[in-house]
Design a protein around this motif. Structure first.
Motif, PDB file in Angstrom:
ATOM      1  N   ALA A  73     -11.229   6.580  -8.485  1.00 52.50           N
ATOM      2  CA  ALA A  73     -11.265   6.001  -7.098  1.00 52.50           C
ATOM      3  C   ALA A  73     -10.501   7.272  -6.051  1.00 52.50           C
ATOM      4  O   ALA A  73     -10.786   7.333  -5.151  1.00 52.50           O
ATOM      5  N   LEU A  74      -9.348   7.753  -6.679  1.00 47.33           N
ATOM      6  CA  LEU A  74      -8.646   8.802  -6.059  1.00 47.33           C
ATOM      7  C   LEU A  74      -9.596  10.064  -5.872  1.00 47.33           C
ATOM      8  O   LEU A  74      -9.541  10.428  -4.723  1.00 47.33           O
ATOM      9  N   LEU A  75     -10.375  10.293  -6.874  1.00 50.24           N
ATOM     10  CA  LEU A  75     -11.343  11.352  -6.563  1.00 50.24           C
ATOM     11  C   LEU A  75     -12.403  11.023  -5.540  1.00 50.24           C
ATOM     12  O   LEU A  75     -12.648  12.033  -4.619  1.00 50.24           O
ATOM     13  N   ASP A  76     -12.621  10.050  -5.556  1.00 53.22           N
ATOM     14  CA  ASP A  76     -13.552   9.513  -4.425  1.00 53.22           C
ATOM     15  C   ASP A  76     -13.174   9.525  -3.002  1.00 53.22           C
ATOM     16  O   ASP A  76     -13.730  10.039  -2.222  1.00 53.22           O
ATOM     17  N   LEU A  77     -11.869   8.930  -3.114  1.00 54.05           N
ATOM     18  CA  LEU A  77     -11.026   9.070  -1.748  1.00 54.05           C
ATOM     19  C   LEU A  77     -11.095  10.723  -1.434  1.00 54.05           C
ATOM     20  O   LEU A  77     -11.359  11.071  -0.162  1.00 54.05           O
ATOM     21  N   ARG A  79       0.532   5.245 -12.489  1.00 58.53           N
ATOM     22  CA  ARG A  79      -0.877   5.421 -11.810  1.00 58.53           C
ATOM     23  C   ARG A  79      -0.750   6.793 -10.942  1.00 58.53           C
ATOM     24  O   ARG A  79      -1.752   7.220 -11.094  1.00 58.53           O
ATOM     25  N   PHE A  80       0.579   7.054 -10.856  1.00 56.95           N
ATOM     26  CA  PHE A  80       0.683   8.337 -10.032  1.00 56.95           C
ATOM     27  C   PHE A  80       0.424   9.506 -10.993  1.00 56.95           C
ATOM     28  O   PHE A  80      -0.408  10.391 -10.542  1.00 56.95           O
ATOM     29  N   ALA A  81       0.963   9.569 -12.128  1.00 63.85           N
ATOM     30  CA  ALA A  81       0.387  10.535 -13.064  1.00 63.85           C
ATOM     31  C   ALA A  81      -1.013  10.485 -13.571  1.00 63.85           C
ATOM     32  O   ALA A  81      -1.770  11.626 -13.608  1.00 63.85           O
ATOM     33  N   GLU A  82      -1.626   9.401 -13.297  1.00 67.44           N
ATOM     34  CA  GLU A  82      -3.155   9.102 -13.460  1.00 67.44           C
ATOM     35  C   GLU A  82      -3.765   9.925 -12.534  1.00 67.44           C
ATOM     36  O   GLU A  82      -4.872  10.764 -12.800  1.00 67.44           O
ATOM     37  N   GLN A  83      -3.305   9.769 -11.262  1.00 62.91           N
ATOM     38  CA  GLN A  83      -4.057  10.490 -10.264  1.00 62.91           C
ATOM     39  C   GLN A  83      -3.941  12.022 -10.124  1.00 62.91           C
ATOM     40  O   GLN A  83      -4.785  12.443  -9.862  1.00 62.91           O
ATOM     41  N   LEU A  84      -2.758  12.313 -10.501  1.00 58.55           N
ATOM     42  CA  LEU A  84      -2.403  13.893 -10.713  1.00 58.55           C
ATOM     43  C   LEU A  84      -3.313  14.434 -11.750  1.00 58.55           C
ATOM     44  O   LEU A  84      -3.912  15.470 -11.586  1.00 58.55           O
ATOM     45  N   ALA A  85      -3.269  13.577 -12.752  1.00 59.22           N
ATOM     46  CA  ALA A  85      -4.306  14.412 -14.029  1.00 59.22           C
ATOM     47  C   ALA A  85      -5.731  14.497 -13.654  1.00 59.22           C
ATOM     48  O   ALA A  85      -6.578  15.509 -13.832  1.00 59.22           O
ATOM     49  N   ALA A  86      -6.139  13.306 -12.898  1.00 59.74           N
ATOM     50  CA  ALA A  86      -7.596  13.323 -12.219  1.00 59.74           C
ATOM     51  C   ALA A  86      -7.902  14.451 -11.372  1.00 59.74           C
ATOM     52  O   ALA A  86      -9.014  15.182 -11.453  1.00 59.74           O
ATOM     53  N   LEU A  87      -6.870  14.825 -10.621  1.00 57.85           N
ATOM     54  CA  LEU A  87      -7.195  16.055  -9.646  1.00 57.85           C
ATOM     55  C   LEU A  87      -7.139  17.171 -10.466  1.00 57.85           C
ATOM     56  O   LEU A  87      -7.996  18.316 -10.319  1.00 57.85           O
ATOM     57  N   ALA A  88      -6.127  17.449 -11.205  1.00 60.52           N
ATOM     58  CA  ALA A  88      -6.289  18.482 -12.208  1.00 60.52           C
ATOM     59  C   ALA A  88      -7.261  18.609 -13.026  1.00 60.52           C
ATOM     60  O   ALA A  88      -8.068  20.113 -13.113  1.00 60.52           O
ATOM     61  N   SER A 130       0.878  -0.956   0.093  1.00 57.83           N
ATOM     62  CA  SER A 130       0.069  -0.105  -0.144  1.00 57.83           C
ATOM     63  C   SER A 130       0.811   1.395   0.111  1.00 57.83           C
ATOM     64  O   SER A 130       0.359   2.278  -0.398  1.00 57.83           O
ATOM     65  N   LEU A 131       2.197   1.199   0.271  1.00 60.14           N
ATOM     66  CA  LEU A 131       2.977   2.511   0.293  1.00 60.14           C
ATOM     67  C   LEU A 131       3.693   2.655  -1.114  1.00 60.14           C
ATOM     68  O   LEU A 131       4.297   3.679  -1.206  1.00 60.14           O
ATOM     69  N   ALA A 132       3.410   1.938  -2.164  1.00 64.56           N
ATOM     70  CA  ALA A 132       4.053   2.163  -3.653  1.00 64.56           C
ATOM     71  C   ALA A 132       2.998   2.404  -4.484  1.00 64.56           C
ATOM     72  O   ALA A 132       2.015   1.638  -4.528  1.00 64.56           O
ATOM     73  N   LEU A 158      -4.824  11.064   3.779  1.00 60.01           N
ATOM     74  CA  LEU A 158      -5.425   9.936   3.273  1.00 60.01           C
ATOM     75  C   LEU A 158      -4.425   9.014   2.579  1.00 60.01           C
ATOM     76  O   LEU A 158      -3.501   9.961   2.006  1.00 60.01           O
ATOM     77  N   LEU A 159      -4.423   7.875   2.487  1.00 56.37           N
ATOM     78  CA  LEU A 159      -3.369   6.906   1.652  1.00 56.37           C
ATOM     79  C   LEU A 159      -3.915   6.740   0.474  1.00 56.37           C
ATOM     80  O   LEU A 159      -4.611   5.652   0.213  1.00 56.37           O
ATOM     81  N   PRO A 160      -3.456   7.202  -0.634  1.00 49.69           N
ATOM     82  CA  PRO A 160      -3.686   6.769  -1.719  1.00 49.69           C
ATOM     83  C   PRO A 160      -2.864   5.421  -2.084  1.00 49.69           C
ATOM     84  O   PRO A 160      -1.602   5.247  -1.838  1.00 49.69           O
ATOM     85  N   THR A 161      -3.219   4.398  -2.815  1.00 51.77           N
ATOM     86  CA  THR A 161      -2.448   3.286  -3.208  1.00 51.77           C
ATOM     87  C   THR A 161      -2.316   3.064  -4.599  1.00 51.77           C
ATOM     88  O   THR A 161      -3.138   4.011  -5.356  1.00 51.77           O
ATOM     89  N   GLY A 162      -1.677   2.052  -4.986  1.00 50.30           N
ATOM     90  CA  GLY A 162      -1.589   1.731  -6.306  1.00 50.30           C
ATOM     91  C   GLY A 162      -2.723   1.480  -7.057  1.00 50.30           C
ATOM     92  O   GLY A 162      -3.102   1.216  -8.181  1.00 50.30           O
ATOM     93  N   ASP A 163      -3.772   0.945  -6.238  1.00 53.67           N
ATOM     94  CA  ASP A 163      -5.141   0.473  -6.645  1.00 53.67           C
ATOM     95  C   ASP A 163      -6.000   1.553  -7.048  1.00 53.67           C
ATOM     96  O   ASP A 163      -7.278   1.118  -7.220  1.00 53.67           O
TER      97      ASP A 163
END
Length: 288
Positions: A249-253, A47-56, A40-42, A239-244
């Motif tokens: 899902a990141l936006l929902d979190l 995936r990280f790029a996807e999470q940043l793009a979703a937030l932006a 859960s720590l990696a 909050l802890l985002p994970t690779g899952d």
């Protein structure tokens, strides 16, 4: 943004009608390493790029923790200037992959963040992880940390000196580790180190008092919920985002804070876990 987002003041609501909420995300390694309890720590780079793009794309400003708290303070003082919808990004430990993987992605997304290096371990491995010490590769060394600080995108916070669980150390030793870590960072970079991150996430009132006396004005734990003004600035939950977590899902979190039972269970379990760690330390066992 949609009208359903329970975040910082919306553009359509009166500032006095909405209590701002700050989601703070806690990352560690931007890598595909995923074994056992460290999975859960990696978060992998893609995936990280996807999470940043979703937030932006959702309209969030991505900033470091001290900057986010300052913006909330400004909004509280001037009700005609509501706080932006934002997410604070934080990174624990200071793995070398922050420089090679996270920083370029932050730059591409026009995002800022706070990094918490474990000062006494710079250039080494995360030995507090026991048998998984080399799982995420080495930690940043001082020269690499210079490069990170020079990017202009990253607030350098403190993660203590030796990644000890400070709430089970003798108070004087805990205070010394907090002060020494901050002093080394300030001497290196010539700027105040405002933010602290509790190693292992654990703290008590003595540790919080020592963090404040050392000169920090904010500190973060794990918490697994979102921060609201009026909460303790020396115990900002994350909050802890994970690779899952894909983008949705990141936006929902971020929007919901995740399951409500998780932070409550964690808080209830903390005293028992602290006692267990005290016993382990007295027995001479390694604390990880």
């Amino acid at each position: 943004m949609t009208g359903s987002e329970p975040l910082a003041y919306s553009s359509t609501a009166r500032p006095s009608a909405v209590r701002p909420v700050l989601p703070v995300l806690m990352y560690h390694s931007i890598s595909t390493a995923a074994r056992g309890p460290l999975r859960s720590l990696a978060v992998g780079p893609t995936r990280f790029a996807e999470q940043l793009a979703a937030l932006a794309d959702a309209g969030y400003r991505m900033v470091g923790l001290s900057e986010a708290l300052d913006l909330l303070d400004d909004a509280a003082i001037d009700r005609n200037r509501p706080a932006p919808s934002m997410v604070a990004l934080t990174f624990d430990d200071g793995y070398a992959d922050f420089l090679t993987r996270a920083l370029p992605l932050l730059d591409a997304a026009n995002a800022r963040a706070t990094l918490y290096p474990s000062v006494g371990h710079l250039g080494q491995y995360a030995d507090w992880l026991g048998q998984w010490a080399d799982e995420f590769g080495p930690l940043l060394d001082w020269t690499q940390l210079d490069e990170v600080a020079g990017s202009g995108r990253v607030e350098i916070g403190s993660h203590g000196l030796l990644h000890h669980p400070l709430d089970v150390l003798p108070p004087q030793r805990a205070a010394e580790e907090i002060v020494v870590a901050r002093d080394r960072l300030e001497q290196r970079f010539g700027t105040p180190v405002r933010s602290f991150c509790y190693p292992h996430g654990y703290h008590d009132w003595r540790v919080r008092a020592a963090v404040r006396r050392a000169g920090h004005d904010n500190a973060c734990e794990v918490g697994r919920r979102r921060y609201r003004p009026g909460d303790r600035r020396l115990a900002v939950p994350r909050l802890l985002p994970t690779g899952d977590h894909d983008g949705a899902a990141l936006l929902d979190l971020v929007r919901t804070g995740g399951p409500r039972m998780v932070p409550q269970a964690k808080r209830l379990a903390q005293p028992a876990w602290r006692l267990t760690r005290r016993v382990a330390r007295r027995a001479g066992r390694q604390l990880t």
